[in-house]
Design an enzyme around this catalytic site. Structure first.
Site, PDB file in Angstrom:
ATOM      1  CG  HIS A  82      -1.712   1.139   1.308  1.00  0.00           C
ATOM      2  ND1 HIS A  82      -3.043   1.297   0.590  1.00  0.00           N
ATOM      3  CD2 HIS A  82      -1.777   2.437   1.826  1.00  0.00           C
ATOM      4  CE1 HIS A  82      -3.493   2.335   0.790  1.00  0.00           C
ATOM      5  NE2 HIS A  82      -3.026   3.115   1.536  1.00  0.00           N
ATOM      6  CG  ASP A 161     -11.895   3.642   4.689  1.00  0.00           C
ATOM      7  OD1 ASP A 161     -11.216   4.483   5.597  1.00  0.00           O
ATOM      8  OD2 ASP A 161     -11.519   3.363   3.391  1.00  0.00           O
ATOM      9  NE  ARG A 168     -10.238  10.213   7.646  1.00  0.00           N
ATOM     10  CZ  ARG A 168      -9.098   9.512   7.224  1.00  0.00           C
ATOM     11  NH1 ARG A 168      -9.545   8.193   6.832  1.00  0.00           N
ATOM     12  NH2 ARG A 168      -8.015   9.805   7.254  1.00  0.00           N
ATOM     13  CB  SER A 183      -8.709   4.847   6.716  1.00  0.00           C
ATOM     14  OG  SER A 183      -8.653   4.931   5.167  1.00  0.00           O
ATOM     15  CE  LYS A 187      -8.627   1.910   3.022  1.00  0.00           C
ATOM     16  NZ  LYS A 187      -8.785   3.255   2.266  1.00  0.00           N
TER      17      LYS A 187
HETATM   18  N1  URA Z   1      -5.398   6.395   2.183  1.00  0.00           N
HETATM   19  C1  URA Z   1      -6.632   5.719   2.913  1.00  0.00           C
HETATM   20  O1  URA Z   1      -6.821   4.595   2.532  1.00  0.00           O
HETATM   21  N2  URA Z   1      -6.990   6.446   3.910  1.00  0.00           N
HETATM   22  C2  URA Z   1      -6.604   7.365   4.259  1.00  0.00           C
HETATM   23  O2  URA Z   1      -7.400   7.641   5.326  1.00  0.00           O
HETATM   24  C3  URA Z   1      -5.711   8.051   3.615  1.00  0.00           C
HETATM   25  C4  URA Z   1      -4.792   7.539   2.705  1.00  0.00           C
END
Ligand code: URA
Length: 432
Positions: A82, A161, A168, A183, A187
């Site tokens: 990620h 999320d 957000r 967040s 995931k």
């Molecule tokens: N990427 C994400 O998946 N979540 C965030 O809060 C910021 C960047």
């Protein structure tokens, strides 16, 4: 329980309990708490913070708000990566096939781009026919058979999320470390891989502006992953200037292919070698980082990483002929140079502004509903530290519509050209 009590508790800096956090997430996902109340709590969290324990509880509550992938049917070591997002970041397109060529299983769920940053799905969809939405069985089979699949995240994965991130985005609360960490990690944990590699960006084009802040975020995310039994590593990397030379979906795919063929830009190549080595060490495939880098370099040199990329494109209905012959990709209607107005050294190349400029001409989305023009974007000719003479081309703009008044001036202003060369440019600040 009354939600206003939870908001007030956090407003005074109190620590929320498991019951309170679980209740918040369950009720919000079910539509029983209005956005205006959750907005107030998100702002209180942004200002007052969350303890490690609260962040862990929030991550777990979000993780279990939807489906959790079970990858145990895949033989071998499953990996995921990620990036916290950046301009020109096409790392997944290069790193994924290289890792698959090294024998690990890359089961990757990616997202779309919004604002100045691009998304892997949009990039892949610029390959003719490429299908990002596979049924779960087909996704699993592809990972088993060829070692890699990159698909869109299903809507059942971490629904909490989706709702929270959208809120957000419009309430100025994206920036909070516990909210970003929960967040991202909810995931990643829901996606089910055993090994997770995090690329935490810092600088002008990133949420975290300094390496120190990025390290705090990385440390939190590593803790969250390890608490769930995952092997997690992180790199703190620079996002003051774009990664590689290309910004824009099709242009980035072409650059990724060139990198897989050993002809990529130095910074992108360095990042995939280091990130990949770290994963191979965690997977016990490499003895140490040097061994990992050697193995990653080999799969570029012998062509197996490129073959993996082609196998993935073929399996997902993409046009392999385009990948083999990059001239088969369509071109934008105009390719316009941006030239230097003075002689000197490029001292800065503002990633965020370049990402915004690319978005404005059609390479990205200002709103979720905007349609992307895949062939549009910017190809840099010079990077920070390069010497330029007056009249030299700094970048090529690929566009379909005339550039708006002032756009080219803003583009030039994104480059800072001075008499002295900038010192201390760094790509990777830390490996954790
Ligand atoms: N990427 C994400 O998946 N979540 C965030 O809060 C910021 C960047």
């Amino acid at each position: 329980m009354r939600f206003v009590d939870i908001i007030e508790k956090k407003r005074w800096g109190g620590e929320l309990t498991q019951e309170e956090i679980q209740w918040w997430i369950t009720q919000y996902v079910s539509g029983n708490i209005p956005d205006y109340q959750v907005s107030a709590l998100l702002m209180a969290i942004t200002l007052k913070g969350m303890s490690v324990r609260e962040t862990q509880l929030l991550t777990m509550a979000m993780l279990h708000s939807g489906e959790v992938m079970d990858l145990s049917g895949i033989d071998g070591i499953t990996v995921d990566k990620h990036s916290t997002g950046g301009v020109g970041d096409k790392t997944t397109l290069v790193l994924g096939p290289m890792l698959a060529a090294c024998g690990v299983k890359v089961a990757k769920m990616s997202g779309r781009g919004l604002g100045a940053t691009g998304g892997t799905l949009d990039k892949l969809e610029s390959i003719r026919g490429f299908d990002c939405y596979l049924e779960k069985d087909k996704f699993m089979k592809q990972v088993k058979d060829i070692g890699i699949a990159i698909v869109g995240q299903t809507k059942d994965l971490v629904p909490a999320d989706k709702k929270l991130y959208a809120l957000r985005d419009v309430t100025g609360t994206v920036i909070s470390v516990p909210l970003i960490a929960s967040s991202v990690m909810s995931k990643k944990l829901a996606a089910g891989a055993q090994i997770i590699e995090l690329d935490v960006k810092c600088g002008d084009g990133a949420f975290m502006k300094t390496p120190e802040d990025a390290e705090i975020l990385a440390d939190m995310m590593i803790r969250l992953g390890k608490a769930c039994g995952k092997k997690v590593s992180a790199m703190i990397t620079d996002m003051n200037e774009p990664l590689g030379m290309a910004i824009g979906n099709m242009l980035e795919v072409k650059e990724a292919v060139e990198t897989l063929r050993g002809r990529g830009p130095k910074d992108l190549t360095e990042l995939v070698l280091t990130g990949g080595a770290s994963i191979l060490v965690n997977a016990d495939i490499a003895l140490d980082m040097d061994d990992g880098r050697r193995k990653m370099s080999e799969v570029i040199a012998d062509g197996t990483a490129f073959e993996k990329f082609k196998a993935m494109v073929k399996a997902q209905n993409g046009d392999v002929a385009q990948i083999e012959n990059l001239d088969m990709f369509p071109e934008a209607s105009f390719i316009t140079p941006v030239k230097s107005e003075k002689t000197g050294f490029v001292c800065a190349e503002r990633a965020w502004e370049l990402g915004r400029l690319a978005m404005e001409i059609g390479a990205g989305r200002a709103d979720k509903e905007d349609v992307i023009e895949p062939e549009v974007g910017i190809v840099l000719e010079k990077k920070t530290g390069d010497f330029v003479e007056k009249g030299d081309v700094l970048a090529w703009v690929h566009h379909n519509r005339p550039l708006e008044n002032g756009w080219k001036e803003r583009m030039y202003a994104a480059f800072d050209i001075k008499d002295e060369r900038v010192s201390g440019k760094q790509l990777i600040y830390k490996i954790m």
